[in-house]
Design a protein around this motif. Structure first.
Motif, mmCIF file in Angstrom:
data_model
loop_
_atom_site.group_PDB
_atom_site.id
_atom_site.type_symbol
_atom_site.label_atom_id
_atom_site.label_comp_id
_atom_site.label_asym_id
_atom_site.label_seq_id
_atom_site.Cartn_x
_atom_site.Cartn_y
_atom_site.Cartn_z
ATOM 1 N N ASP A 177 0.850 -1.185 0.000
ATOM 2 C CA ASP A 177 0.000 0.000 0.000
ATOM 3 C C ASP A 177 0.887 1.238 0.000
ATOM 4 O O ASP A 177 1.569 1.533 0.980
ATOM 5 C CB ASP A 177 -0.895 -0.001 1.241
ATOM 6 N N THR A 178 0.889 1.932 -1.101
ATOM 7 C CA THR A 178 1.730 3.117 -1.207
ATOM 8 C C THR A 178 0.936 4.425 -1.115
ATOM 9 O O THR A 178 1.509 5.515 -1.160
ATOM 10 C CB THR A 178 2.506 3.111 -2.540
ATOM 11 N N LYS A 179 -0.399 4.300 -0.992
ATOM 12 C CA LYS A 179 -1.221 5.505 -0.875
ATOM 13 C C LYS A 179 -1.003 6.161 0.474
ATOM 14 O O LYS A 179 -0.942 7.381 0.575
ATOM 15 C CB LYS A 179 -2.699 5.150 -1.053
ATOM 16 N N GLY A 180 -0.896 5.350 1.487
ATOM 17 C CA GLY A 180 -0.675 5.883 2.819
ATOM 18 C C GLY A 180 -1.921 6.482 3.432
ATOM 19 O O GLY A 180 -2.997 6.505 2.836
ATOM 20 N N GLU A 181 -1.757 6.991 4.648
ATOM 21 C CA GLU A 181 -2.871 7.577 5.397
ATOM 22 C C GLU A 181 -2.399 8.839 6.099
ATOM 23 O O GLU A 181 -1.337 8.859 6.714
ATOM 24 C CB GLU A 181 -3.381 6.574 6.426
ATOM 25 N N ARG A 182 -3.223 9.891 5.970
ATOM 26 C CA ARG A 182 -2.825 11.140 6.611
ATOM 27 C C ARG A 182 -2.957 11.013 8.124
ATOM 28 O O ARG A 182 -3.994 10.672 8.649
ATOM 29 C CB ARG A 182 -3.684 12.305 6.110
ATOM 30 N N LYS A 183 -1.853 11.337 8.794
ATOM 31 C CA LYS A 183 -1.825 11.258 10.252
ATOM 32 C C LYS A 183 -1.633 12.613 10.925
ATOM 33 O O LYS A 183 -1.937 12.765 12.105
ATOM 34 C CB LYS A 183 -0.672 10.340 10.683
ATOM 35 N N PHE A 184 -1.122 13.588 10.165
ATOM 36 C CA PHE A 184 -0.834 14.901 10.748
ATOM 37 C C PHE A 184 -1.257 16.018 9.802
ATOM 38 O O PHE A 184 -1.322 15.837 8.584
ATOM 39 C CB PHE A 184 0.671 15.041 11.042
ATOM 40 N N ASP A 185 -1.534 17.163 10.384
ATOM 41 C CA ASP A 185 -1.896 18.347 9.615
ATOM 42 C C ASP A 185 -0.706 18.808 8.779
ATOM 43 O O ASP A 185 0.444 18.804 9.236
ATOM 44 C CB ASP A 185 -2.324 19.458 10.581
ATOM 45 N N LYS A 186 -0.970 19.231 7.557
ATOM 46 C CA LYS A 186 0.105 19.665 6.650
ATOM 47 C C LYS A 186 0.918 20.817 7.223
ATOM 48 O O LYS A 186 2.148 20.827 7.151
ATOM 49 C CB LYS A 186 -0.482 20.079 5.291
ATOM 50 N N ASN A 187 0.230 21.790 7.773
ATOM 51 C CA ASN A 187 0.935 22.956 8.283
ATOM 52 C C ASN A 187 1.769 22.634 9.523
ATOM 53 O O ASN A 187 2.831 23.228 9.737
ATOM 54 C CB ASN A 187 -0.055 24.077 8.591
ATOM 55 N N VAL A 188 1.282 21.714 10.327
ATOM 56 C CA VAL A 188 2.065 21.277 11.483
ATOM 57 C C VAL A 188 3.343 20.599 11.010
ATOM 58 O O VAL A 188 4.427 20.812 11.556
ATOM 59 C CB VAL A 188 1.243 20.311 12.370
ATOM 60 N N MET A 189 3.232 19.815 9.965
ATOM 61 C CA MET A 189 4.407 19.141 9.420
ATOM 62 C C MET A 189 5.375 20.132 8.779
ATOM 63 O O MET A 189 6.600 20.008 8.911
ATOM 64 C CB MET A 189 3.982 18.100 8.382
ATOM 65 N N ALA A 190 4.837 21.134 8.089
ATOM 66 C CA ALA A 190 5.697 22.137 7.447
ATOM 67 C C ALA A 190 6.473 22.913 8.505
ATOM 68 O O ALA A 190 7.665 23.222 8.328
ATOM 69 C CB ALA A 190 4.862 23.084 6.599
ATOM 70 N N GLU A 191 5.806 23.203 9.613
ATOM 71 C CA GLU A 191 6.460 23.940 10.690
ATOM 72 C C GLU A 191 7.514 23.073 11.393
ATOM 73 O O GLU A 191 8.600 23.540 11.746
ATOM 74 C CB GLU A 191 5.412 24.415 11.701
ATOM 75 N N THR A 192 7.183 21.801 11.568
ATOM 76 C CA THR A 192 8.135 20.867 12.165
ATOM 77 C C THR A 192 9.368 20.726 11.281
ATOM 78 O O THR A 192 10.505 20.743 11.755
ATOM 79 C CB THR A 192 7.489 19.485 12.371
ATOM 80 N N THR A 193 9.126 20.613 9.986
ATOM 81 C CA THR A 193 10.235 20.492 9.040
ATOM 82 C C THR A 193 11.101 21.736 9.044
ATOM 83 O O THR A 193 12.339 21.652 8.979
ATOM 84 C CB THR A 193 9.700 20.239 7.618
ATOM 85 N N TYR A 194 10.479 22.895 9.137
ATOM 86 C CA TYR A 194 11.252 24.138 9.187
ATOM 87 C C TYR A 194 12.183 24.129 10.396
ATOM 88 O O TYR A 194 13.374 24.476 10.287
ATOM 89 C CB TYR A 194 10.332 25.356 9.257
#
Length: 400
Positions: A177-194
């Motif tokens: 299964d390569t579709k995956g499942e969303r577990k976190f908000d996009k903006n939270v992830m973008a901020e974490t990545t920053y």
């Protein structure tokens, strides 16, 4: 039958071994929850070195209070009293993250790790306050998979080795299964990545910047340097590197000194190895940028459970503009002394006119230079005096 080979990328059930304590590579799980609960990277954190009481980190469903806890920073240094969550991440400050973990709840931190991809039965995966320092022992593959969730903007996919299995007739029997499942908000992830990108840009994982493309990651070193990590990712690929050492009985021991280093930390050889591997693995791939930062969830912030101060710390970027203003004022002060001549633009021409009127008044002044003229002829009279017996006096002056 004894195993002749062990892979440390998988658990014992797959002829592997238990993982190793991940150290500070666990902190991004805490940060993700902190951001999800409405805090920002500029939010204040009390990093003072102190003892947290046993009851300060109790959460719903906790059966006991645990015990008092006194976390230390690298080298047992004292933490700064106040700093931002971003600074605490970049510099991997344990005392600051202890407060963050207690505030959000160590049980929620554990949940973030599981949602990112760590198995619930991971060795050492507990809900105590000290889990922020990486007391859990997942495998290297599992940590790479968890950080891949961050790279995928919050979509979790289970790592796999087999792309597809087919029967002799070519019929597909298995596809992951390569579709995956969303577990976190996009903006939270973008901020974490920053925040994790700042670890690479001048932080504990700065060597990874040699990759020459956007990188986010976190270093980690377990207690007594028994394991050292660097887990990082680009927009396309996540990789984890761990260095560890076991004795004959399978017990973790101090890695030891290598390459002229007194001890191995996550920012040393793990980061160097990670960078070297990624340079080859990403060769020919496009250089992509991380997603832009967006608005974080607007939610009510939880109460401060740690007792630490949350008053806004003094920001360096706030100091800089203020110092510039002061410098401008100092430069203006000397100008004010000249103000009588420059203050009014109309007065710029007035002094010129005054100069034209003043010359006639200064006609008296040339008389002054005339006075020295008569004095000059007096000077030549002095040479006449040497003809007189005054030279003796001059000799006396010379002897003086």
């Amino acid at each position: 039958n004894k195993d002749t080979a062990i892979t440390y990328n998988v658990q014992k059930a797959y002829n592997g071994a238990n993982g190793f304590q991940v150290g500070s590579t666990w902190k991004p799980f805490v940060l993700a929850e902190w951001l999800k609960e409405g805090h920002s990277l500029n939010g204040s954190v009390d990093a003072t070195k102190r003892t947290f009481s046993a009851g300060s980190w109790r959460y719903d469903g906790c059966d006991s209070y645990g015990s008092n806890w006194s976390p230390n920073n690298a080298g047992d240094s004292r933490g700064t009293q106040k700093m931002t969550a971003l600074a605490a991440t970049k510099n991997s400050v344990n005392t600051a993250y202890a407060q963050l973990n207690i505030d959000v709840g160590p049980d929620k931190t554990k949940d973030v790790a599981v949602r990112a991809g760590l198995p619930e039965n991971t060795q050492g995966l507990d809900s105590n306050a000290s889990n922020v320092l990486g007391t859990a022992s997942p495998t290297t593959l599992q940590m790479a998979g968890a950080f891949a969730t961050f790279a995928a903007e919050g979509v979790q996919r289970t790592p796999h080795f087999v792309v597809e299995a087919v029967d002799p007739d070519g019929e597909s029997l298995y596809k992951p299964d390569t579709k995956g499942e969303r577990k976190f908000d996009k903006n939270v992830m973008a901020e974490t990545t920053y925040a994790l990108s700042r670890v690479v840009q001048g932080g504990s994982g700065s060597y990874a910047s040699n990759l020459g493309r956007p990188v986010a990651g976190k270093t980690g070193t377990s207690n007594e340097s028994k394991s050292a990590w660097f887990v990082g990712y680009t927009p396309q690929l996540a990789t984890a590197v761990s260095i560890f050492r076991y004795d004959d009985k399978g017990n973790p021991i101090d890695i030891g000194a290598y390459g002229g280093r007194g001890s191995i930390t996550g920012g040393s050889y793990p980061t160097i190895a990670w960078t070297s591997y990624m340079q080859g693995a990403m060769k020919g791939m496009d250089v992509e940028k991380f997603p832009k930062r967006g608005k974080l969830p607007d939610v009510e912030k939880p109460k401060n459970k740690s007792g630490g101060s949350r008053s806004a710390p003094v920001q360096r970027n706030y100091d800089r503009p203020s110092t510039k203003k002061k410098k401008q004022k100092k430069e203006e002060k000397p100008k004010e002394t000249k103000a009588p001549e420059v203050e009014d633009p109309n007065e710029d021409s007035k002094p010129d006119e005054g100069d034209k009127k003043e010359p006639p008044k200064e006609n008296d002044k040339p008389k002054e230079p005339e006075k020295p003229k008569p004095e000059k002829p007096k000077e030549p009279e002095k040479p006449k005096k040497p003809k007189e017996p005054k030279p003796d006096k001059l000799k006396k002056l010379d002897s003086d």
